[in-house]
Design an enzyme around this catalytic site. Sequence first.
Site, PDB file in Angstrom:
ATOM      1  N   LEU A 139       0.875  -1.159  -0.071  1.00 36.71           N
ATOM      2  CA  LEU A 139       0.104  -0.072  -0.191  1.00 36.71           C
ATOM      3  C   LEU A 139       0.864   1.261   0.003  1.00 36.71           C
ATOM      4  O   LEU A 139       1.963   1.350   0.514  1.00 36.71           O
ATOM      5  CB  LEU A 139      -0.892   0.120   1.094  1.00 36.71           C
ATOM      6  CG  LEU A 139      -2.266  -0.921   1.458  1.00 36.71           C
ATOM      7  CD1 LEU A 139      -2.502  -0.839   2.634  1.00 36.71           C
ATOM      8  CD2 LEU A 139      -2.974  -1.048   0.190  1.00 36.71           C
ATOM      9  N   ASP A 140       0.553   2.242  -0.682  1.00 35.05           N
ATOM     10  CA  ASP A 140       1.330   3.634  -0.653  1.00 35.05           C
ATOM     11  C   ASP A 140       1.355   4.038   0.823  1.00 35.05           C
ATOM     12  O   ASP A 140       0.525   3.891   1.603  1.00 35.05           O
ATOM     13  CB  ASP A 140       0.642   4.504  -1.511  1.00 35.05           C
ATOM     14  CG  ASP A 140       0.706   4.100  -2.988  1.00 35.05           C
ATOM     15  OD1 ASP A 140       1.559   3.263  -3.557  1.00 35.05           O
ATOM     16  OD2 ASP A 140      -0.206   4.752  -3.977  1.00 35.05           O
ATOM     17  N   LYS A 141       2.601   4.635   1.095  1.00 34.23           N
ATOM     18  CA  LYS A 141       2.531   5.447   2.251  1.00 34.23           C
ATOM     19  C   LYS A 141       1.229   5.997   2.816  1.00 34.23           C
ATOM     20  O   LYS A 141       1.123   5.593   3.821  1.00 34.23           O
ATOM     21  CB  LYS A 141       3.890   6.399   2.226  1.00 34.23           C
ATOM     22  CG  LYS A 141       3.822   7.339   3.387  1.00 34.23           C
ATOM     23  CD  LYS A 141       4.930   8.393   3.213  1.00 34.23           C
ATOM     24  CE  LYS A 141       4.631   9.274   4.657  1.00 34.23           C
ATOM     25  NZ  LYS A 141       5.834  10.494   4.382  1.00 34.23           N
ATOM     26  N   THR A 143      -1.823   5.421   1.922  1.00 36.46           N
ATOM     27  CA  THR A 143      -2.766   4.846   1.832  1.00 36.46           C
ATOM     28  C   THR A 143      -3.269   3.934   3.360  1.00 36.46           C
ATOM     29  O   THR A 143      -2.140   3.213   3.409  1.00 36.46           O
ATOM     30  CB  THR A 143      -3.030   3.730   0.608  1.00 36.46           C
ATOM     31  OG1 THR A 143      -2.902   4.655  -0.599  1.00 36.46           O
ATOM     32  CG2 THR A 143      -4.264   2.975   0.576  1.00 36.46           C
ATOM     33  N   ARG A 238      -5.083   5.298  -8.153  1.00 36.03           N
ATOM     34  CA  ARG A 238      -4.845   6.870  -8.251  1.00 36.03           C
ATOM     35  C   ARG A 238      -4.825   7.201  -9.726  1.00 36.03           C
ATOM     36  O   ARG A 238      -5.340   8.379 -10.040  1.00 36.03           O
ATOM     37  CB  ARG A 238      -3.694   7.117  -7.430  1.00 36.03           C
ATOM     38  CG  ARG A 238      -3.793   6.712  -5.991  1.00 36.03           C
ATOM     39  CD  ARG A 238      -2.464   6.871  -5.383  1.00 36.03           C
ATOM     40  NE  ARG A 238      -1.917   8.227  -5.398  1.00 36.03           N
ATOM     41  CZ  ARG A 238      -0.828   8.268  -4.701  1.00 36.03           C
ATOM     42  NH1 ARG A 238       0.149   7.499  -4.253  1.00 36.03           N
ATOM     43  NH2 ARG A 238      -0.192   9.551  -4.770  1.00 36.03           N
TER      44      ARG A 238
END
Length: 325
Positions: A139-141, A143, A238
């Site tokens: 997961l992105d930072k 998110t 995104r």
Amino acid sequence: MSSESRIIARFSIPPELSDRRLDQAAAELMPEHSRSRLQGWIKSGALTVDGKTCKPRDKVMMGDVLLLDAEPEAQVSWEAEAISLDVVYEDEHLLVINKPAGLVVHPAAGHADGTLVNALLNYAPEVENLPRAGIVHRLDKDTSGIMVVARSLIAHTSLVDQLQTRTMGREYEAVIVGTITGGATVDAPIGRHPQERKKMAVVSSGKPAVTHYRLAERFAAHTHVRCTLESGRTHQIRVHMAHVKHPLVGDPQYGGRLRLPKGTTDELREALSAFHRQALHARKLTLEHPQTGETLSWEVPMPQDMVDLLAALRKHFSELNSNEF
């Protein structure tokens, strides 16, 4: 060494990888391992083609069988750190966590410590013997939400396979700019942005990527949607939502400048201006247990910042409708 403690995997070369170099095909089939490690296994004979030892540059053909039988080795060199984890589920094979927004998953330039990996090495030291410390998806930072981590070789192999065969279910909550009347599917390849290398983009040379989204709640100029993935490309939701002109609220890379709807109240302006991350939360995860084969599913609630954002949008929409009568 018992077979349970070895890295064992078997793949048949699919049509799209026919006539490719062995190391290239292996990297596509086993992305959890580095190219250098795969090349080392090829040279040592741990990774064979139809039972024969080959060279990394040798070509493979459709139907060839790749067999990996290797001893595990320390896969990471990062330090364990006592960072608290919100553990949703755990057993000897799996660790399911609820990642907060702001926590980086993997150490990298600028984030050598204080990451999820550092926390995992402290909580479950055995993951140091697994590729990427047992992390099979990220997961992105900024998110938030649910993630699964492998704690055993059996689990690692199974989870990677479930991701590749698209049998692992993942559902996300998102708040997008603009309104929609219903759900849709974005089927557009994703690769590196041709000019901005830190960004991803829809490009013809990218890897296949499919995102399904459906309407959850519509507001005056924003929409709450739920997204499911058929693939797991970097920044996929995104990028795809920005591609269809509905970027995520607060997205610093793909959202563009803040757009305030007509008649925005001071309260809503403050809520939107203060939301400094992409409004994206991994809500639900479904998978097959690597040992028992049982289908397991977990859900985690939205964090408070997204709950507050939705409440502000809902209040503004309600006030607009009330003023019309």
